[in-house]
Design an enzyme around this catalytic site. Sequence first.
Site, PDB file in Angstrom:
ATOM      1  N   GLY A   1       0.808  -1.220   0.000  1.00  0.00           N
ATOM      2  CA  GLY A   1       0.000   0.000   0.000  1.00  0.00           C
ATOM      3  C   GLY A   1       0.834   1.259   0.000  1.00  0.00           C
ATOM      4  O   GLY A   1       0.561   2.198  -0.758  1.00  0.00           O
ATOM      5  N   ILE A   2       1.869   1.314   0.840  1.00  0.00           N
ATOM      6  CA  ILE A   2       2.718   2.510   0.897  1.00  0.00           C
ATOM      7  C   ILE A   2       3.531   2.641  -0.380  1.00  0.00           C
ATOM      8  O   ILE A   2       3.625   3.728  -0.966  1.00  0.00           O
ATOM      9  CB  ILE A   2       3.633   2.469   2.130  1.00  0.00           C
ATOM     10  CG1 ILE A   2       2.799   2.512   3.408  1.00  0.00           C
ATOM     11  CG2 ILE A   2       4.627   3.628   2.108  1.00  0.00           C
ATOM     12  CD1 ILE A   2       3.590   2.274   4.684  1.00  0.00           C
TER      13      ILE A   2
ATOM     14  N   THR B   1      11.654   4.917   4.503  1.00  0.00           N
ATOM     15  CA  THR B   1      10.600   5.317   5.445  1.00  0.00           C
ATOM     16  C   THR B   1       9.960   4.084   6.077  1.00  0.00           C
ATOM     17  O   THR B   1       8.894   4.181   6.677  1.00  0.00           O
ATOM     18  CB  THR B   1       9.505   6.138   4.731  1.00  0.00           C
ATOM     19  OG1 THR B   1       9.004   5.383   3.618  1.00  0.00           O
ATOM     20  CG2 THR B   1      10.042   7.467   4.245  1.00  0.00           C
ATOM     21  N   ALA B   2      10.594   2.927   5.947  1.00  0.00           N
ATOM     22  CA  ALA B   2      10.013   1.669   6.429  1.00  0.00           C
ATOM     23  C   ALA B   2      10.543   1.324   7.809  1.00  0.00           C
ATOM     24  O   ALA B   2       9.943   1.676   8.824  1.00  0.00           O
ATOM     25  CB  ALA B   2      10.277   0.555   5.417  1.00  0.00           C
ATOM     26  N   ARG B   3      11.675   0.646   7.866  1.00  0.00           N
ATOM     27  CA  ARG B   3      12.319   0.296   9.125  1.00  0.00           C
ATOM     28  C   ARG B   3      13.827   0.413   8.953  1.00  0.00           C
ATOM     29  O   ARG B   3      14.385  -0.005   7.932  1.00  0.00           O
ATOM     30  CB  ARG B   3      11.962  -1.131   9.550  1.00  0.00           C
ATOM     31  CG  ARG B   3      10.565  -1.275  10.147  1.00  0.00           C
ATOM     32  CD  ARG B   3      10.461  -0.569  11.492  1.00  0.00           C
ATOM     33  NE  ARG B   3       9.179  -0.761  12.155  1.00  0.00           N
ATOM     34  CZ  ARG B   3       8.131   0.029  12.032  1.00  0.00           C
ATOM     35  NH1 ARG B   3       8.197   1.079  11.216  1.00  0.00           N
ATOM     36  NH2 ARG B   3       7.015  -0.204  12.711  1.00  0.00           N
TER      37      ARG B   3
ATOM     38  N   GLU C   1      17.391   3.318  16.289  1.00  0.00           N
ATOM     39  CA  GLU C   1      16.733   4.540  16.737  1.00  0.00           C
ATOM     40  C   GLU C   1      16.213   4.400  18.171  1.00  0.00           C
ATOM     41  O   GLU C   1      15.811   3.300  18.577  1.00  0.00           O
ATOM     42  CB  GLU C   1      15.596   4.921  15.792  1.00  0.00           C
ATOM     43  CG  GLU C   1      14.475   3.914  15.649  1.00  0.00           C
ATOM     44  CD  GLU C   1      13.447   4.359  14.618  1.00  0.00           C
ATOM     45  OE1 GLU C   1      12.260   4.417  15.007  1.00  0.00           O
ATOM     46  OE2 GLU C   1      13.814   4.617  13.455  1.00  0.00           O
TER      47      GLU C   1
ATOM     48  N   HIS D   1      11.634   9.641  12.440  1.00  0.00           N
ATOM     49  CA  HIS D   1      10.538   8.664  12.355  1.00  0.00           C
ATOM     50  C   HIS D   1       9.181   9.350  12.544  1.00  0.00           C
ATOM     51  O   HIS D   1       8.441   9.085  13.496  1.00  0.00           O
ATOM     52  CB  HIS D   1      10.721   7.549  13.377  1.00  0.00           C
ATOM     53  CG  HIS D   1      10.005   6.284  12.993  1.00  0.00           C
ATOM     54  ND1 HIS D   1      10.402   5.037  13.406  1.00  0.00           N
ATOM     55  CD2 HIS D   1       8.892   6.081  12.225  1.00  0.00           C
ATOM     56  CE1 HIS D   1       9.586   4.114  12.910  1.00  0.00           C
ATOM     57  NE2 HIS D   1       8.651   4.733  12.198  1.00  0.00           N
TER      58      HIS D   1
END
Length: 335
Positions: free
Chosen positions: A165-166, A243-245, A274, A292
């Site tokens: 989706g992203i 922008t995921a992990r 992080e 994040h």
Amino acid sequence: MSQRAALLIGAVDHARKEWQDVGKIASKLYEYPEGSREDFLSKCRNGEFKDVYALYRSNQSNGLTGNFDDELLQALPSSLKYICHNGAGYDNIDVPACTKRGILVSSTPIAVNDATADVALFLMLGALRNINQSYQAVRQGKWRGNFQLGHDPKNKVLGILGMGGIGSAVATRAKAFGMQIQYHNRHQLPASEEEGAKYVSFEELLKTSDVLSLNLSLNASTKHIISKPQFDLMKDGIIIVNTARGPLIDEAALVDALESRKVWTAGLDVFEEEPKIHSGLLNNENVVLLPHVGTATFETQRDMELLVLDNLKSAIQKDKLITQVPEQKKERANI
């Protein structure tokens, strides 16, 4: 219907009334707004949540309980059948252990797509224009400082690793800037869902992309999916967006690739350890960094909370989740 209580771990900030409304269908509402893993485990083992049927937790509440690993799952009441998680990523939940114990898990896809894709485009455009140098210089009274020309997105090849989706939302936005879209998943999407994007192998994605956007889930098989061997395959001067992990990328290898300019710039919203950030990223003026904040809008946060509550209500009333995690769906299909 037997006693079916619900437990909220952490806070609901944007849909408090809707959480309280769950009390109309649940036998009881429990809340655990603050504490520690040791305290939470103690309360579980002492039977304070003995009739909880479904619970609401989030990536933020992970700071209270720690990971939902085997130790914590063993302490949870035997009545628990559903974990409704607030977050698109759920790597802090041991899904196989949940499945083994007969606990079903939901997450919040769809609700996060637009906000996360917006941040991905923000980072991508910032990296393409190498905007960080100018940001820093103008605030330091140096006008343009160590200014360099950037790149246009038009006609650049955007490689999307993880066309869910992203990833699809990123592709839609990038096409408006004239980019050519290619992607890699474990399986090719139906043509009706590709919307003109080209499916390529993982190796071809690495070799031919001008910009690489990471939009896949983190699990044991995807940790460090981008490391030195993958950087070596990429074009010189590639731009990386994540922008995921954070642990999808071997951060030390990324720092080396940035220093050699194999990677021209990077746009990062997530990091391997992080909130700690590798000093080689902090000290490199060719990196655009965000802490994040991919889903950090009022609208998206409310939508996420409402989706969790919809899952919670569906679990209590229908014994069914709306957005069950795909790993469990696949396992059921194979039974």
